[in-house]
Scaffold this motif. Sequence first.
Motif, mmCIF file in Angstrom:
data_model
loop_
_atom_site.group_PDB
_atom_site.id
_atom_site.type_symbol
_atom_site.label_atom_id
_atom_site.label_comp_id
_atom_site.label_asym_id
_atom_site.label_seq_id
_atom_site.Cartn_x
_atom_site.Cartn_y
_atom_site.Cartn_z
ATOM 1 N N VAL A 90 0.853 -1.186 0.000
ATOM 2 C CA VAL A 90 0.000 0.000 0.000
ATOM 3 C C VAL A 90 0.883 1.228 0.000
ATOM 4 O O VAL A 90 1.872 1.290 0.722
ATOM 5 C CB VAL A 90 -0.906 0.033 1.258
ATOM 6 C CG1 VAL A 90 -1.722 1.301 1.280
ATOM 7 C CG2 VAL A 90 -1.828 -1.177 1.252
ATOM 8 N N ARG A 91 0.500 2.183 -0.816
ATOM 9 C CA ARG A 91 1.254 3.432 -0.894
ATOM 10 C C ARG A 91 0.767 4.342 0.235
ATOM 11 O O ARG A 91 -0.357 4.860 0.196
ATOM 12 C CB ARG A 91 1.003 4.065 -2.251
ATOM 13 C CG ARG A 91 1.851 5.307 -2.521
ATOM 14 C CD ARG A 91 1.670 5.699 -3.999
ATOM 15 N NE ARG A 91 2.443 6.876 -4.348
ATOM 16 C CZ ARG A 91 1.985 8.122 -4.323
ATOM 17 N NH1 ARG A 91 0.759 8.359 -3.943
ATOM 18 N NH2 ARG A 91 2.759 9.141 -4.669
ATOM 19 N N VAL A 92 1.618 4.555 1.208
ATOM 20 C CA VAL A 92 1.230 5.352 2.371
ATOM 21 C C VAL A 92 1.802 6.756 2.246
ATOM 22 O O VAL A 92 2.993 6.931 2.027
ATOM 23 C CB VAL A 92 1.760 4.698 3.676
ATOM 24 C CG1 VAL A 92 1.377 5.537 4.865
ATOM 25 C CG2 VAL A 92 1.220 3.282 3.789
ATOM 26 N N PRO A 98 -4.371 4.582 2.770
ATOM 27 C CA PRO A 98 -5.571 4.939 2.001
ATOM 28 C C PRO A 98 -6.811 4.297 2.613
ATOM 29 O O PRO A 98 -6.742 3.242 3.237
ATOM 30 C CB PRO A 98 -5.297 4.366 0.612
ATOM 31 C CG PRO A 98 -4.310 3.282 0.827
ATOM 32 C CD PRO A 98 -3.487 3.688 2.010
ATOM 33 N N THR A 99 -7.909 4.973 2.401
ATOM 34 C CA THR A 99 -9.180 4.482 2.940
ATOM 35 C C THR A 99 -10.059 3.971 1.793
ATOM 36 O O THR A 99 -9.785 4.187 0.625
ATOM 37 C CB THR A 99 -9.936 5.612 3.650
ATOM 38 O OG1 THR A 99 -9.999 6.725 2.768
ATOM 39 C CG2 THR A 99 -9.223 5.995 4.913
ATOM 40 N N SER A 103 -10.173 -1.522 -4.230
ATOM 41 C CA SER A 103 -10.527 -0.794 -5.449
ATOM 42 C C SER A 103 -11.112 -1.685 -6.539
ATOM 43 O O SER A 103 -11.785 -1.209 -7.444
ATOM 44 C CB SER A 103 -9.301 -0.068 -5.995
ATOM 45 O OG SER A 103 -8.285 -1.020 -6.245
#
Lengths: 455, 266
Positions: A90-92, A98-99, A103
Amino acid sequence: MDAKDILGLPKTPLPIPQEKKSRPQKDSQRKPDGISREVYALTGGVAPLMPSIDVSQLKRRPPSDEKITWQWLPFTSSARKDDLQLYHWVRVVNGVPPTGDYSFAKYNKSVDVIRYTDEEYEKYLTDPKWTKEETDQLFDLCERFDLRFIIIADRFPTHRTVEELKDRYYSVSRAILVARAPSPGEVAGHPLVKEPYNVTQETERKRALSMVLSQTKHQERKDAEVLAEAKRIDESRMAARAAEEPDLPVPSDVGPESAEGAVGPGDTISPANVQAPAAAIAPSTSVIADNASTLASLRMLRVYLRTYALEQMVQAASSSAGLRTIKRVEQTLQDLGVNLKPKVPTKAVCAEHLELRKEILTLLNLQKQLQYKEAEGSSFRDGSYGDMPGTAKRSQRAADQDRTFVPDTISFGVIPGDRVVKREQKRKGPGRTSETPSSPAGAHKRPRKMKASDL
Amino acid sequence: MIDTSLSKKKDPDQPEISLPTLKSQRTKMGKSEDSEKKKIKDVEISVPIVYGNAAFWLGKKASEYQSHRWTVYVRGATNEDLSVVVKRAVFQLHSSFNNPTRVVESAPFELSESGWGEFEIAITLFFHNDVCEKPLNLYHHLKLYPEDESGPMSTKKPVVVESYDEVVFTELSESFLARVQNHPAVTFPRLPAGVTLPPSVSTEDESKKKRGDTKDHPLSQWFLNFSEADELLQLAAARQQVQAHIAKLRRQISLTDGQNQQFKPL
């Protein structure tokens, strides 16, 4: 400079070593890497002034003020019915993960398969060929496999064809829809109601499709032939209908019917059948078609002169004849004392004139035919010494030339046709060495290229 | 209004009212003939015309540029009045003439001029609206000098060259047909079954009408006679000859065929 000259001192030594230095420099400049010298010269010989891509632009990142990290985090998807937790990168951004839902969950679509209740089944859906059990199974499978009937058919416990399954499914859904709808008008727009599934049509269509797919090349060609023939016949029939000639019987059995039959299952009408009558029709209808189309175009004009009309009809009638034939027709007309263009072109006169011209054409054709046949006859009678490949044309030429050659050939006691033909061969092919046996040169008045070996 | 020319012009000896048989392909018996539809199809009307010129040598009065006085005209083949169908005629002369486009609005459709040269004249006929909207072009080569160049030129006898032709109208309106029902200038066809025309009405006072026929035209004595009888005879004789020839050839061909059969190699 001059002073040095006067003094006898050598000229400044600098230029020479300078040259030496600059030349190697230039040389290395000139030699481009990767492409040959000549190709490089095509571009102008020097490197481009402006680089097409600014190298410094590449690999440059915007200076971002955010802190980006990538973390290996768990996630859940609303598309799943269980609570399975899976992990992914996950790209933090700045420490905030991200919430939102997974997707890809939004792509989890399914078909709305209508489910009926048992009462509804009793009321509307009973069918002699289907048990309730089977129908239930069908609907289960439909839901599971999202109406992928091929798969459903594979998994269906009892043996059913895809078309049967489809038919059952669609008719049940339709019946339910109609039954549940408050008024029939409301569902009338629904695609299931508007276009019911047609089993027989579908079965037929698929069978025809598989037939076409499995056609051999030979079959394909035959079909194309038949279709073309049918089209031609159709067109000539159209023209004939326009002319509305009651005299000529236009055959109605040949035509589109045969085309349809050809595409049908298995049994194709042999093209020979279609072609034979078609060929007979074609010449006569082509003449009628010509006539008809001329008449039609004249009618379109709304006003025209009789002489113009006659011209058009004459042209149409002589369309199949060459220029020489037309000239002969005109000559014949003159010989008969008839004006080439009638002086008093009334309707009757024009009609007579046209008929006369047609008759003269027929006459000329018959004359030619007779000539042919006579020549044929003479060639048969004379036998054929290696003249087997000799066509009627050649023999005809022989027959025509016979008169001039008779004085030459008679003395040899050989058959005129034979010799003459061979001579014709020689005359026409100057480069060819003659294959014929002894043909004395003396009697032949025309100079011939002849080998000594001939004698 | 439409100029009707009926009872006065109906000459009893006019052969134009004869009913030529239509070719069977033209008559479609079953075709609908609605009275609302103005056009009647598959019926044709032909108007026989003669067009040409008469040229008088001016003799003593001739000058270098005006050696002849000529008249180019379009007339009914039997000298009937063409204005029943023709609205106007436009004669296009050689560009060396002043106003080379000459328009003639009424019968007789002719144009007189003086000059010395022969050239092609384009004649455009415009028809009445209920006849045909499209004009028709005729081309006539003006002839001033006699064929026989050695003969003397006379001021009394003109050089006359005429051409016969027939103007054919398809797509006819009921009103037109009604109008020309009994007119001698027009060859009226046999109407297909079921077509009836309203009776033609004569609206004009006869005395007011100008005579448009060329029966008493000053040049009428020089007009040529065109009789189809001679030509028909000629053609019939020719056809007979050709047919006899054809029959003979057919016999010969079948004879030769028979002979060839014996010799055909297997």
